[in-house]
Design a protein around this motif. Sequence first.
Motif, PDB file in Angstrom:
ATOM      1  N   ALA A  34       0.831  -1.207   0.000  1.00 49.51           N
ATOM      2  CA  ALA A  34       0.000   0.000   0.000  1.00 49.51           C
ATOM      3  C   ALA A  34       0.865   1.257   0.000  1.00 49.51           C
ATOM      4  CB  ALA A  34      -0.931  -0.006   1.210  1.00 49.51           C
ATOM      5  N   ARG A  35       1.931   1.232   0.774  1.00 52.19           N
ATOM      6  CA  ARG A  35       2.822   2.397   0.823  1.00 52.19           C
ATOM      7  C   ARG A  35       3.433   2.669  -0.548  1.00 52.19           C
ATOM      8  NH1 ARG A  35       8.146   2.615   1.140  1.00 52.19           N
ATOM      9  NH2 ARG A  35       8.267   0.371   1.559  1.00 52.19           N
ATOM     10  N   ARG A  36       3.904   1.614  -1.230  1.00 54.36           N
ATOM     11  CA  ARG A  36       4.541   1.814  -2.529  1.00 54.36           C
ATOM     12  C   ARG A  36       3.523   2.211  -3.606  1.00 54.36           C
ATOM     13  NH1 ARG A  36       6.588  -2.857  -4.208  1.00 54.36           N
ATOM     14  NH2 ARG A  36       6.032  -4.146  -2.415  1.00 54.36           N
ATOM     15  N   ILE A  37       2.297   1.701  -3.505  1.00 51.45           N
ATOM     16  CA  ILE A  37       1.249   2.126  -4.435  1.00 51.45           C
ATOM     17  C   ILE A  37       0.973   3.612  -4.259  1.00 51.45           C
ATOM     18  CG2 ILE A  37      -1.244   1.959  -4.872  1.00 51.45           C
ATOM     19  CD1 ILE A  37      -0.968  -1.078  -4.417  1.00 51.45           C
ATOM     20  N   ALA A  38       0.910   4.053  -3.010  1.00 52.41           N
ATOM     21  CA  ALA A  38       0.671   5.471  -2.730  1.00 52.41           C
ATOM     22  C   ALA A  38       1.811   6.340  -3.262  1.00 52.41           C
ATOM     23  CB  ALA A  38       0.482   5.689  -1.232  1.00 52.41           C
ATOM     24  N   LEU A 237      -4.242   9.069  -5.037  1.00 47.56           N
ATOM     25  CA  LEU A 237      -3.790   8.442  -3.796  1.00 47.56           C
ATOM     26  C   LEU A 237      -3.329   7.001  -3.999  1.00 47.56           C
ATOM     27  CD1 LEU A 237      -6.580   9.784  -1.414  1.00 47.56           C
ATOM     28  CD2 LEU A 237      -4.188  10.512  -1.455  1.00 47.56           C
ATOM     29  N   GLY A 238      -3.835   6.342  -5.024  1.00 49.55           N
ATOM     30  CA  GLY A 238      -3.468   4.952  -5.299  1.00 49.55           C
ATOM     31  C   GLY A 238      -4.300   3.978  -4.514  1.00 49.55           C
ATOM     32  N   VAL A 239      -4.273   4.092  -3.202  1.00 45.67           N
ATOM     33  CA  VAL A 239      -5.091   3.283  -2.304  1.00 45.67           C
ATOM     34  C   VAL A 239      -5.471   4.174  -1.132  1.00 45.67           C
ATOM     35  CG1 VAL A 239      -3.038   2.325  -1.144  1.00 45.67           C
ATOM     36  CG2 VAL A 239      -5.242   1.136  -0.970  1.00 45.67           C
ATOM     37  N   ALA A 240      -6.738   4.077  -0.692  1.00 43.91           N
ATOM     38  CA  ALA A 240      -7.222   5.070   0.265  1.00 43.91           C
ATOM     39  C   ALA A 240      -8.431   4.560   1.025  1.00 43.91           C
ATOM     40  CB  ALA A 240      -7.603   6.355  -0.480  1.00 43.91           C
ATOM     41  N   THR A 241      -8.622   5.080   2.228  1.00 42.09           N
ATOM     42  CA  THR A 241      -9.842   4.847   2.989  1.00 42.09           C
ATOM     43  C   THR A 241     -10.888   5.878   2.575  1.00 42.09           C
ATOM     44  OG1 THR A 241      -9.248   6.367   4.773  1.00 42.09           O
ATOM     45  CG2 THR A 241      -8.468   4.093   4.968  1.00 42.09           C
ATOM     46  N   ARG A 242     -12.089   5.684   3.081  1.00 40.04           N
ATOM     47  CA  ARG A 242     -13.179   6.643   2.840  1.00 40.04           C
ATOM     48  C   ARG A 242     -12.774   8.048   3.289  1.00 40.04           C
ATOM     49  NH1 ARG A 242     -17.272   8.255   6.673  1.00 40.04           N
ATOM     50  NH2 ARG A 242     -19.340   8.662   5.758  1.00 40.04           N
TER      51      ARG A 242
END
Length: 407
Positions: A34-38, A237-242
């Motif tokens: 997730a960190r690298r996607i962001a 953001l790539g990957v994110a919460t609501r």
Amino acid sequence: MSPSSETSGRAVPQPRVPRAAAPPPELSLSADEARRIALRAQGFLGAPDRRAGVRGVLRALGAVQLDTISVLARSHELIPYARLGAVGRAAVEEAYWGRGTSFEYWSHAACVLPIEEWPLFAFRRREYARRGHRWHRMEDKERSCALVARRLLEEGPLTASDLGGNSVPGGTWWDWSESKIAIEWLLDVGDVVCVERRGWKRVYDLAERAIPEELRRDEPDDETCLTALVAQAGRALGVATRSDLADYHRLRGAQVDRVMEGTGLVPVRVEGWGRPAWADPAALQSPPRGRHRTTLLSPFDSLVWDRPRTERIFGFTHRLEAYVPKDKRVHGYFAMPLLVGGRLVGRVDPAREGSTLVARQISLDGPGHVEPALRALEEAAGWVGCDAVRVERVVPESLAPALRSLS
């Protein structure tokens, strides 16, 4: 965002809507994935698109926050620098303020936005119009707005000073003049637009003159605007919460819930996040690989502007201390997070004295980050026209000899 006449508008209260249940995720990501996607989504992992340049950065991020503080440089300059390296500062300004390329409006705060996003903020312009006023009120709104609009029509683009000044004579900086209230109201509702700054002053123009006709006539409904903005935040953001998605353009959680199904974002489970998340499907097509950028970040960079997200992804707690009393500051007035190897490993509080870039304080997690910190400082110094670097205070003090020997 520093407290100034440029602060963002206040949200209009809306009825509470039950939160939509997230569908069960079919994909799990590790915290590291997730960190690298962001990082890749934000332009810090992999080769930057230099041909697209600053405008490409703006389009990819969807919003670049503005702020009045200028230490190393202004925040909107630091954003493309952090991703592209020592791009010419004049080129940065031209990319933002070249007419027809971008406009300024309320997104995460006061932000530069790609011109093609003009239709997507129709929902916010309508929201202001329904409210009927800013937090300032005008005695005769129709008359004041008509006078300001007539001057723009007859004289062309003008600053608030040209229109009669920002403040009431003898008042405080927050005692806005009638013309200032009027021009900001017209900007809120979209009759007026800022597509240029001169000497850090907004230059106002009529939207009918400054916004391309095909964009100005495009008035999507609220659902369409919100769907597009949440999808854009997801890509950036790539990957994110609501809450991450809502914070990006300062939407309400209920608005995100209402349109999530139409965004195309994919439900995922992220190790350690403890809450539902969504990912840009394009970000999941290939593992993030490539070169990590080593750089200093503006505290208003979209990689770190959301403090809870920054803590969740990087385990890094950061607070802008510019408005903290000097004797209570821990890391410094404008401490800039240091990004090394895809991780936030310290902070540098910069200042400039003539042609010397001064590190008032450098705080690092360990000795392995000494050399990258100096590299980041030297690159930044060259970018702003300094030919020397001086280090003053180091935390922990045990790293001071190594830093000073390299500087």
